[in-house]
Each structure stands twice: as structure tokens, then as C-alpha cells.
Motif scaffolding. Structure first.
Motif, PDB file in Angstrom:
ATOM      1  N   GLY A  63       1.001  -1.073   0.310  1.00 63.22           N
ATOM      2  CA  GLY A  63       0.205   0.098  -0.278  1.00 63.22           C
ATOM      3  C   GLY A  63       0.865   1.434  -0.051  1.00 63.22           C
ATOM      4  O   GLY A  63       1.931   1.017   0.141  1.00 63.22           O
ATOM      5  N   PRO A  64       0.018   2.663  -0.167  1.00 64.89           N
ATOM      6  CA  PRO A  64      -1.133   2.455  -0.108  1.00 64.89           C
ATOM      7  C   PRO A  64      -1.681   2.095  -1.848  1.00 64.89           C
ATOM      8  O   PRO A  64      -1.245   1.139  -2.602  1.00 64.89           O
ATOM      9  CB  PRO A  64      -1.225   4.260  -0.553  1.00 64.89           C
ATOM     10  N   TRP A  65      -2.972   1.825  -1.878  1.00 64.73           N
ATOM     11  CA  TRP A  65      -3.742   0.975  -2.830  1.00 64.73           C
ATOM     12  C   TRP A  65      -4.705   1.547  -4.156  1.00 64.73           C
ATOM     13  O   TRP A  65      -5.703   2.704  -3.562  1.00 64.73           O
ATOM     14  CB  TRP A  65      -4.298  -0.259  -2.367  1.00 64.73           C
ATOM     15  N   ARG A  66      -4.567   1.170  -5.046  1.00 65.78           N
ATOM     16  CA  ARG A  66      -5.691   2.192  -5.686  1.00 65.78           C
ATOM     17  C   ARG A  66      -6.333   1.075  -6.260  1.00 65.78           C
ATOM     18  O   ARG A  66      -6.393   0.271  -5.994  1.00 65.78           O
ATOM     19  CB  ARG A  66      -5.246   2.014  -7.609  1.00 65.78           C
ATOM     20  N   LEU A  67      -7.467   2.152  -5.834  1.00 61.81           N
ATOM     21  CA  LEU A  67      -8.752   1.368  -5.597  1.00 61.81           C
ATOM     22  C   LEU A  67      -9.370   0.323  -7.431  1.00 61.81           C
ATOM     23  O   LEU A  67      -9.925   1.494  -8.088  1.00 61.81           O
ATOM     24  CB  LEU A  67      -9.797   1.773  -4.594  1.00 61.81           C
ATOM     25  N   ASP A  68      -9.688  -1.046  -7.098  1.00 61.38           N
ATOM     26  CA  ASP A  68     -10.164  -1.211  -7.907  1.00 61.38           C
ATOM     27  C   ASP A  68     -11.199  -1.800  -7.921  1.00 61.38           C
ATOM     28  O   ASP A  68     -12.458  -2.262  -6.922  1.00 61.38           O
ATOM     29  CB  ASP A  68      -9.335  -2.701  -8.042  1.00 61.38           C
ATOM     30  N   PRO A  69     -12.861  -1.588  -8.916  1.00 63.79           N
ATOM     31  CA  PRO A  69     -13.654  -1.946  -8.970  1.00 63.79           C
ATOM     32  C   PRO A  69     -13.799  -3.539  -8.799  1.00 63.79           C
ATOM     33  O   PRO A  69     -13.171  -4.247  -9.591  1.00 63.79           O
ATOM     34  CB  PRO A  69     -14.698  -0.994 -10.448  1.00 63.79           C
ATOM     35  N   VAL A  70     -14.844  -2.995  -8.675  1.00 60.66           N
ATOM     36  CA  VAL A  70     -15.836  -5.341  -7.959  1.00 60.66           C
ATOM     37  C   VAL A  70     -15.838  -5.751  -9.386  1.00 60.66           C
ATOM     38  O   VAL A  70     -15.229  -6.348 -10.202  1.00 60.66           O
ATOM     39  CB  VAL A  70     -16.891  -4.859  -7.321  1.00 60.66           C
ATOM     40  N   GLY A  71     -17.053  -5.073 -10.213  1.00 65.53           N
ATOM     41  CA  GLY A  71     -16.816  -5.352 -11.594  1.00 65.53           C
ATOM     42  C   GLY A  71     -16.964  -4.571 -12.536  1.00 65.53           C
ATOM     43  O   GLY A  71     -15.783  -4.200 -12.371  1.00 65.53           O
ATOM     44  N   SER A  72     -17.140  -3.897 -13.561  1.00 64.41           N
ATOM     45  CA  SER A  72     -16.739  -3.339 -14.907  1.00 64.41           C
ATOM     46  C   SER A  72     -16.748  -2.079 -14.060  1.00 64.41           C
ATOM     47  O   SER A  72     -17.106  -0.709 -14.946  1.00 64.41           O
ATOM     48  CB  SER A  72     -17.615  -3.491 -16.224  1.00 64.41           C
ATOM     49  N   ALA A  73     -17.730  -1.311 -12.824  1.00 66.55           N
ATOM     50  CA  ALA A  73     -18.168   0.091 -12.677  1.00 66.55           C
ATOM     51  C   ALA A  73     -16.765   0.852 -11.813  1.00 66.55           C
ATOM     52  O   ALA A  73     -16.071  -0.274 -11.979  1.00 66.55           O
ATOM     53  CB  ALA A  73     -18.892  -0.021 -11.797  1.00 66.55           C
TER      54      ALA A  73
END
Length: 412
Positions: A63-73
Motif C-alpha cells: 500500500g497505499p493501493w489504487r481502488l479497483d472496481p468489483v465489476g466493470s463499474a
């Protein structure tokens, strides 16, 4: 035939009378209290996938970490709409974080799960809570330990693990365990059918008994106790002191049942018709037991159209009958259900003088840590049994100071 076995020998003989009853599959919800007729093993690992043990974020790297979407959103930083399955459908890139719920699928590449309360979302980037001051709490740093808050597949039970053995009495916990392993039904032993025949013209079922009469202590009790042991009472009949009536009742009982239990009529007088009928018509396994109370208990087999049906004849005195129920009837039912016999324990008791025969008496644990017999333990008495926590076996050779007695649990 063993003429007068000890109580231990009577238990073994009784067990030999009960052949296992057939098995059939039932839905899990109907199997609580039933007896498993086969060994069951896990078909899949438990859990069957790597899952999150906390609500939070699957993270990859320090970290820190880039937030990755769960799906395609696009990432929202929240957990409100997080579905369990889609959190792990794509690998998690290094340096990224993805929201996950407890029980959610862990994506490939995850190093640990950071709890939600230790996560600080700053415009699409996730930081440890408190690291604005370069001093995140120790608990938050602990969440970065590799594998933290990840339930790995099979960590509870690998595939092929024994879940229940044959003869296990299935509890609610067993049923829940089988359910999460994917079982919909289970093979169980059928409950053996039992007919109860109570005898004695002097026995009444209602009202206050007059001199020469006694109230029926068995009809209100035996069906429930037999049911608790795993049997299925199908009939309870009162039979008069008439040999023809008794013979007809026995014929009907052996045709309809896997086990017949009678009460009364086991003495040796001319009026004790049950003893005479079993001796004349059946194969007697034992004609009495070397114990008090319960000495005139009999066990036999009576032929039916297709098989021989075990019959246990309990004495008419209530305490004697209840003792014999534990010693003789319970082992027959356990054998029919293919259950292991109930273990006996040994408990400290006060010294006991020798006697002519083993005595099995209601007992309870006293405040000083010793087991003692209750008051009112005559063969015809029930007050002591009502207060008891078990049956103390007082051997005929007595018990010395500091000794122990065998304790049989009560079937209720």
C-alpha cells in the motif's frame, strides 16, 4: 438361555436380540435425532473457496493501493453493493485494493484483507487508517500480514474428511455441518416400532386408587421414554389378567412391531401370566437378572410370520421396571439402531456394605462431591427416581472408603 445373568451380562444379551432395522434416506431437516446408517465424508473442501473473514478490502502489496472496481463499474470506495461472487472473478493487480464482504470470494493476487475500519479512502486511493500521521495503529498494520483475514479453501475440512460415522445420533450441529457440505438428504436407520402391553386388573388409568388398586405409572411415560431412545411407539394396550387375551395381544404385537415391551406379570406365582406365556411360546434369553430392583425381568423372542421379535418383560413395580428399562430395553434399541452402547462412568461414593446381589439405585451428587442413593428406593417407589441424576450400581461385594461406583445415565 442364561438363567440369571448379572446386569452387565443382561445388557450384552439384550443387545444381541436387536438386529439392525432397515435404513432409508430422509431430507436433512427430518434427520435430527435419527441415526446415521452410513459414514459420511465431505464431498468438497470446507470452505470450498478462499473467502474473506472480514468486511473490508482485498489488498495486494504494502500500500497505499489504487481502488479497483468489483465489476466493470468505476470504484466507489464503499461496500454497500458488494456482491459475494464478483469480488474475486478477476485477479487483483499488484498495488490495488478491491472491496470484499465477509464470505466473499478472494481474488487471485490478494496478499491480505484490510478491515473496513482500518481503511481510509482518499479519492480512489486506499490508505491505512492513521497513516496521515505516519503512525497507523498496530492492529491496522497487522492486517497486512500475508494471509490475514483470509479463510483458505479446506481450512476447516479437506475433501474426504469424515463428517459423521455410522451409528452417530444426528444433532442439529451435524445437520448444519452436512448442509454446508452440500448434502440434501442422509441415510438413517428407521426408528424401530415398539408395542407396549401393560397388564394387571388392579391397575387403573384415572382417578384416585382405592385399596387394592394402583394407578398406571407406565402408559403416560413409556412411549415418551422409548421415543427418546430412538424407537417409535406404535401401540400401547392394556391387557387383562386373562391368558387368552394376553396371547392374542402378543400375537398382534409381534406382527406389528420390531420390539414388544410388557409390564407386570413376571413373578413366579400362578397369576403371573406374562412369564408363563413367554416360557410357553417363545425362546427365553434370560428369565431373571441378578440385580435389585428389577430381578424378575425377562427377555425372549417370539416368532411372527417372518421373523422372531424380541420381547422384554418388565416387572410391575415402577422403580424395578425403570431400572430394567435402562439395563435391558435401551441396549435392544441401541442395537436395532446400530448405535454404540452408552458409556458408563465411575463416580466417587461413600462406603457401601456388601449385599447378596448388585443393587441399581437412584442416586444424586451431594454437596461434598460424593454420590449417594436417594431416599425412597424400594422397588415400588418413585420418589427417589424423581430426584435422581443417575443410577448408582452398588456391587454385592460393597465399596470401601474412597471407592467408586458405576453410574448409569437415565434415559431422560
Amino acid at each position: 438361555m442364561t438363567e440369571t445373568p448379572s446386569w452387565q451380562e443382561a445388557m450384552m444379551i439384550a443387545a444381541s436380540l436387536g438386529a439392525p432395522v432397515p435404513a432409508h434416506p430422509v431430507p436433512l431437516a427430518e434427520a435430527i435425532g435419527a441415526t446415521a446408517a452410513e459414514e459420511l465424508r465431505t464431498r468438497i473442501p470446507l470452505p470450498h473457496y478462499d473467502s474473506a473473514a472480514m468486511d473490508g478490502y482485498a489488498v495486494s502489496g504494502p500500500g497505499p493501493w489504487r481502488l479497483d472496481p468489483v465489476g466493470s463499474a468505476e470504484p466507489t470506495g464503499g461496500l454497500d453493493s458488494e456482491p459475494h461472487r464478483t469480488s474475486g472473478t478477476r485477479p487483483l493487480p499488484q498495488g490495488c485494493a478491491r472491496a470484499v464482504l465477509t464470505g466473499g470470494l478472494i481474488p487471485e493476487g490478494t496478499s491480505s484483507v484490510l478491515r473496513q475500519e482500518f481503511a481510509d479512502d482518499r479519492g480512489g486511493w486506499l490508505h491505512l487508517a492513521g497513516d496521515r500521521t505516519d503512525d497507523p495503529p498496530a492492529a491496522a498494520r497487522g492486517d497486512l500480514t500475508p494471509g490475514r483475514h483470509i479463510r483458505t479453501a479446506g481450512c476447516e475440512a479437506p475433501a474426504g474428511t469424515v463428517m459423521v460415522t455410522e451409528g452417530t445420533v444426528l444433532s442439529p450441529a451435524h445437520i448444519a455441518y452436512l448442509s454446508i457440505a452440500g448434502f440434501d438428504e442422509v441415510l438413517v436407520r428407521s426408528r424401530p416400532r415398539v408395542t407396549v402391553l401393560t397388564t394387571g386388573d388392579e391397575v387403573i388409568s384415572r382417578g384416585m386408587p382405592q385399596p387394592g388398586q394402583v394407578r398406571d405409572a407406565f402408559t403416560p411415560v413409556l412411549p415418551t421414554v422409548l421415543g427418546s431412545l430412538g424407537a417409535r411407539p406404535v401401540q400401547v394396550h392394556r391387557v387383562g389378567d386373562d391368558r387368552g387375551e394376553l396371547d392374542r395381544a402378543l400375537d398382534a404385537a409381534v406382527d406389528a412391531s420390531d420390539l414388544v415391551v410388557t409390564t407386570g406379570g413376571t413373578g413366579r406365582s400362578g397369576a403371573d401370566l406374562v412369564r408363563r406365556a413367554l416360557t410357553d411360546r417363545g425362546t427365553v434369553a434370560f428369565s431373571e437378572v441378578a440385580m435389585r430392583p428389577g430381578h424378575p425381568t425377562m427377555a425372549a423372542r417370539l416368532p411372527s410370520a417372518e421373523r422372531a421379535v424380541p420381547v422384554v418383560a418388565l416387572p410391575g413395580n415402577p422403580l424395578a421396571a425403570m431400572v430394567a428399562l435402562r439395563v435391558v430395553v435401551q441396549p435392544v434399541i441401541e442395537a436395532m439402531l446400530d448405535r454404540a452402547p452408552r458409556p458408563v462412568s465411575r463416580v466417587p461414593t461413600e462406603p457401601v456394605q456388601p449385599s447378596r446381589v448388585d443393587r441399581l439405585l437412584p442416586g444424586l451428587l451431594a454437596e461434598d462431591g460424593l454420590w449417594r442413593t436417594t431416599e425412597a428406593t424400594g422397588a415400588n417407589m418413585l420418589r427417589g427416581l424423581a430426584a435422581a441424576q443417575g443410577l448408582l450400581v452398588l456391587p454385592r461385594e460393597g465399596i470401601s472408603d474412597g471407592g467408586e461406583a458405576v453410574l448409569l445415565d437415565l434415559p431422560w
